[in-house]
Design a protein around this motif. Structure first.
Motif, PDB file in Angstrom:
ATOM      1  N   MET A 231       5.666  -2.997  17.085  1.00 31.01           N
ATOM      2  CA  MET A 231       4.941  -3.539  18.171  1.00 31.01           C
ATOM      3  C   MET A 231       3.797  -2.621  18.221  1.00 31.01           C
ATOM      4  O   MET A 231       2.720  -3.246  18.244  1.00 31.01           O
ATOM      5  CB  MET A 231       5.960  -3.027  19.572  1.00 31.01           C
ATOM      6  N   LEU A 232       3.935  -1.371  17.989  1.00 33.40           N
ATOM      7  CA  LEU A 232       2.529  -0.654  17.930  1.00 33.40           C
ATOM      8  C   LEU A 232       1.657  -0.993  16.882  1.00 33.40           C
ATOM      9  O   LEU A 232       0.358  -1.236  16.776  1.00 33.40           O
ATOM     10  CB  LEU A 232       2.942   0.678  17.667  1.00 33.40           C
ATOM     11  N   VAL A 233       2.276  -1.483  15.556  1.00 33.92           N
ATOM     12  CA  VAL A 233       1.507  -1.795  14.237  1.00 33.92           C
ATOM     13  C   VAL A 233       0.801  -3.463  14.726  1.00 33.92           C
ATOM     14  O   VAL A 233      -0.450  -3.398  14.487  1.00 33.92           O
ATOM     15  CB  VAL A 233       2.423  -2.213  12.964  1.00 33.92           C
ATOM     16  N   ILE A 234       1.398  -4.094  15.509  1.00 34.32           N
ATOM     17  CA  ILE A 234       0.953  -5.237  15.729  1.00 34.32           C
ATOM     18  C   ILE A 234      -0.167  -5.065  16.705  1.00 34.32           C
ATOM     19  O   ILE A 234      -1.119  -5.821  16.881  1.00 34.32           O
ATOM     20  CB  ILE A 234       2.238  -6.131  16.535  1.00 34.32           C
ATOM     21  N   THR A 235       0.035  -4.200  17.839  1.00 30.79           N
ATOM     22  CA  THR A 235      -1.155  -3.832  18.423  1.00 30.79           C
ATOM     23  C   THR A 235      -2.357  -3.350  17.824  1.00 30.79           C
ATOM     24  O   THR A 235      -3.485  -4.158  18.122  1.00 30.79           O
ATOM     25  CB  THR A 235      -0.522  -2.729  19.616  1.00 30.79           C
ATOM     26  N   LEU A 236      -2.249  -2.578  16.806  1.00 29.92           N
ATOM     27  CA  LEU A 236      -3.355  -2.019  16.126  1.00 29.92           C
ATOM     28  C   LEU A 236      -3.848  -3.258  15.354  1.00 29.92           C
ATOM     29  O   LEU A 236      -5.226  -3.374  15.227  1.00 29.92           O
ATOM     30  CB  LEU A 236      -3.039  -1.068  14.976  1.00 29.92           C
ATOM     31  N   LEU A 237      -3.113  -4.308  14.725  1.00 32.70           N
ATOM     32  CA  LEU A 237      -3.530  -5.633  14.130  1.00 32.70           C
ATOM     33  C   LEU A 237      -4.498  -6.488  14.961  1.00 32.70           C
ATOM     34  O   LEU A 237      -5.554  -6.931  14.428  1.00 32.70           O
ATOM     35  CB  LEU A 237      -2.498  -6.209  13.414  1.00 32.70           C
ATOM     36  N   ILE A 238      -3.995  -6.629  16.315  1.00 34.00           N
ATOM     37  CA  ILE A 238      -4.517  -7.573  17.042  1.00 34.00           C
ATOM     38  C   ILE A 238      -5.966  -6.823  17.335  1.00 34.00           C
ATOM     39  O   ILE A 238      -6.853  -7.545  17.369  1.00 34.00           O
ATOM     40  CB  ILE A 238      -3.935  -7.605  18.419  1.00 34.00           C
ATOM     41  N   ILE A 239      -5.853  -5.384  17.766  1.00 28.50           N
ATOM     42  CA  ILE A 239      -7.263  -4.980  18.109  1.00 28.50           C
ATOM     43  C   ILE A 239      -8.014  -4.878  16.748  1.00 28.50           C
ATOM     44  O   ILE A 239      -9.420  -5.152  16.989  1.00 28.50           O
ATOM     45  CB  ILE A 239      -6.919  -3.336  18.475  1.00 28.50           C
ATOM     46  N   GLY A 240      -7.540  -4.751  15.536  1.00 26.22           N
ATOM     47  CA  GLY A 240      -8.760  -4.705  14.709  1.00 26.22           C
ATOM     48  C   GLY A 240      -9.044  -6.221  14.452  1.00 26.22           C
ATOM     49  O   GLY A 240     -10.218  -6.524  13.895  1.00 26.22           O
ATOM     50  N   GLY A 241      -8.252  -7.282  14.202  1.00 26.67           N
ATOM     51  CA  GLY A 241      -8.648  -8.541  14.082  1.00 26.67           C
ATOM     52  C   GLY A 241      -9.660  -9.000  15.094  1.00 26.67           C
ATOM     53  O   GLY A 241     -10.826  -9.483  14.703  1.00 26.67           O
ATOM     54  N   TYR A 242      -9.378  -8.685  16.286  1.00 25.48           N
ATOM     55  CA  TYR A 242     -10.411  -9.165  17.433  1.00 25.48           C
ATOM     56  C   TYR A 242     -11.641  -8.142  17.167  1.00 25.48           C
ATOM     57  O   TYR A 242     -12.743  -8.994  17.381  1.00 25.48           O
ATOM     58  CB  TYR A 242      -9.797  -9.016  18.845  1.00 25.48           C
ATOM     59  N   ASN A 243     -11.857  -7.063  16.784  1.00 26.23           N
ATOM     60  CA  ASN A 243     -12.920  -6.396  16.879  1.00 26.23           C
ATOM     61  C   ASN A 243     -13.974  -6.619  15.374  1.00 26.23           C
ATOM     62  O   ASN A 243     -14.909  -6.595  15.484  1.00 26.23           O
ATOM     63  CB  ASN A 243     -12.829  -4.626  16.867  1.00 26.23           C
ATOM     64  N   TYR A 244     -13.002  -7.133  14.569  1.00 23.34           N
ATOM     65  CA  TYR A 244     -13.736  -7.712  13.245  1.00 23.34           C
ATOM     66  C   TYR A 244     -14.133  -8.677  13.517  1.00 23.34           C
ATOM     67  O   TYR A 244     -15.482  -8.919  13.330  1.00 23.34           O
ATOM     68  CB  TYR A 244     -12.628  -8.006  11.974  1.00 23.34           C
ATOM     69  N   TYR A 245     -13.899  -9.691  14.318  1.00 19.09           N
ATOM     70  CA  TYR A 245     -14.763 -10.976  14.669  1.00 19.09           C
ATOM     71  C   TYR A 245     -15.875 -10.638  15.552  1.00 19.09           C
ATOM     72  O   TYR A 245     -16.775 -11.298  14.965  1.00 19.09           O
ATOM     73  CB  TYR A 245     -13.630 -11.934  15.458  1.00 19.09           C
ATOM     74  N   ILE A 246     -15.688  -9.579  16.607  1.00 19.87           N
ATOM     75  CA  ILE A 246     -16.890  -9.497  17.303  1.00 19.87           C
ATOM     76  C   ILE A 246     -18.009  -8.727  16.527  1.00 19.87           C
ATOM     77  O   ILE A 246     -19.113  -8.869  16.827  1.00 19.87           O
ATOM     78  CB  ILE A 246     -16.191  -8.700  18.459  1.00 19.87           C
ATOM     79  N   SER A 247     -17.475  -7.847  15.815  1.00 15.23           N
ATOM     80  CA  SER A 247     -18.568  -7.105  14.921  1.00 15.23           C
ATOM     81  C   SER A 247     -19.230  -7.834  14.186  1.00 15.23           C
ATOM     82  O   SER A 247     -20.641  -7.596  13.860  1.00 15.23           O
ATOM     83  CB  SER A 247     -17.874  -5.970  13.965  1.00 15.23           C
ATOM     84  N   VAL A 248     -18.704  -8.987  13.531  1.00 17.69           N
ATOM     85  CA  VAL A 248     -19.494  -9.998  12.743  1.00 17.69           C
ATOM     86  C   VAL A 248     -20.357 -10.992  13.491  1.00 17.69           C
ATOM     87  O   VAL A 248     -21.569 -10.921  13.517  1.00 17.69           O
ATOM     88  CB  VAL A 248     -18.618 -10.995  12.060  1.00 17.69           C
ATOM     89  N   ALA A 249     -19.603 -11.450  14.524  1.00 17.39           N
ATOM     90  CA  ALA A 249     -20.310 -12.584  15.339  1.00 17.39           C
ATOM     91  C   ALA A 249     -21.435 -12.071  16.307  1.00 17.39           C
ATOM     92  O   ALA A 249     -22.460 -12.600  16.535  1.00 17.39           O
ATOM     93  CB  ALA A 249     -19.157 -13.244  16.364  1.00 17.39           C
TER      94      ALA A 249
END
Length: 287
Positions: A231-249
C-alpha cells in the motif's frame, strides 16, 4: 559536428512529422488541426533539407510516434506536446553549431522557433484548469487512507476487516469530498472557466480511484505487513505518476512537488502507526 548528428536530427524531423500529423487528427477544433498539420508539413520539409545534406533516407522512430500519440489520447495534446518540447533543447544546440557551415539549417531553426509560437495557442488543456480539484481529491485520499489503513493494520489483525473498513470509509469520504469540491467551485467566482459539476466529478473520481488502489492489497494479501508495505509503495507510485504529469504539463519542479506530497502522506502514516500500536497494546483489539 559529424554526419551521425545530422542523421539523428534527420530522423527526429521525420518522426515529428508523423507525430504532428497523428496529433492533428486528435485535435478538438479546426484551428488546432490546421496548425498541427502545417507544422507536420514543415517537419517533412526539414527532413528533406537534412536528406540533401546527408544524402541518405532515414526511417521514423515508429515506437516514439506511437508513444506520443498514445499519450495524447490518454493525457491530452498539452501533455504530449510539452513532452516533445522538452526534447528539443539538444536540437537547438545542434542548429546553432551546424548553421555556421550550413546556412539552410538557420532556416530550419527559424521555422522551429515559429512553431513554438504557434503551439502556444494549442497548449491550453481544459483539464489543467481542474488540477486543483484533482489535487483536492488525490491528496486528501492519500493522506487519509494511508493514515487510516496504517493505523488499522497495527490495531487489527484481519486484512479483510481492514480492507472493508477502509473501502467503506473511502467511498463515504469520496462522496463528501465531491460535494465539498462542488460547493468550493461554486463559491469561487474568480475562476470563470471551471464548471462546478465537472470539478466535483474530478475530485470524487480522484479520491475514489485512490481508495480502490490503496485498499486492494488488503484483499490480495493475507499478511498485514505485506499489505501495508505494498500500500505504501502504491502511494508513492501514485504521487510520482501524478507529479510527473503535472511537472510536464505545467513545467513545474517534479522533485519539489513529489517530496512535499510524499513526506505528508508518509508522515501521517508514521503517526497513525504509533496510534494503532498504542490502541492495540492498551485496548487489546485483535479482530
Amino acid at each position: 559536428m559529424n554526419t551521425t548528428d545530422y542523421l539523428r536530427q534527420q530522423q527526429a524531423e521525420i518522426t515529428e512529422h508523423h507525430v504532428y500529423l497523428g496529433l492533428s487528427k486528435l485535435a478538438d477544433n479546426d484551428h488546432n488541426r490546421v496548425t498541427l498539420k502545417k507544422i507536420a508539413d514543415d517537419e517533412l520539409k526539414h527532413y528533406h533539407i537534412w536528406k540533401k545534406i546527408t544524402g541518405k533516407d532515414v526511417e521514423p522512430n515508429k515506437s516514439k510516434v506511437r508513444r506520443y500519440i498514445s499519450l495524447a489520447r490518454i493525457f491530452g495534446l498539452n501533455f504530449s506536446l510539452k513532452l516533445m518540447e522538452s526534447g528539443e533543447v539538444n536540437a537547438q544546440a545542434l542548429y546553432e553549431e551546424a548553421k555556421i557551415l550550413l546556412p539552410e539549417v538557420g532556416n530550419i531553426q527559424s521555422e522551429e522557433e515559429q512553431h513554438e509560437l504557434e503551439l502556444i495557442g494549442i497548449l491550453k488543456d481544459n483539464r489543467l484548469s481542474y488540477v486543483g480539484a484533482i489535487v483536492l481529491g488525490l491528496n486528501d485520499a492519500l493522506v487519509e487512507l494511508t493514515g487510516t489503513l496504517t493505523g488499522l493494520t497495527f490495531a487489527f489483525g484481519n486484512n479483510q476487516v481492514i480492507g472493508i473498513t477502509g473501502l467503506i470509509m473511502g467511498i463515504a469520504a469520496a462522496l463528501s469530498m465531491a460535494s465539498s469540491g462542488y460547493l468550493a467551485s461554486q463559491e469561487d467566482e474568480e475562476v470563470k472557466d471551471i464548471n462546478p459539476i465537472i470539478a466535483a466529478v474530478y475530485t470524487g473520481l480522484a479520491y475514489l480511484i485512490t481508495v480502490f488502489l490503496l485498499v486492494a492489497p488488503y484483499f490480495i494479501f493475507s499478511n498485514g505487513m505485506v499489505a501495508l508495505g505494498v500500500m505504501l509503495v502504491i502511494t508513492l507510485l501514485i504521487i510520482g505518476g501524478y507529479n510527473y504529469y503535472i511537472s510536464v504539463a505545467k513545467e513545474v519542479s517534479f522533485k519539489k512537488r513529489f517530496l512535499s506530497m510524499a513526506s505528508i502522506s508518509i508522515g501521517v502514516a508514521a503517526i497513525s502507526f504509533v496510534i494503532g500500536f498504542v490502541v492495540k497494546k492498551y485496548f487489546g483489539f485483535d479482530l
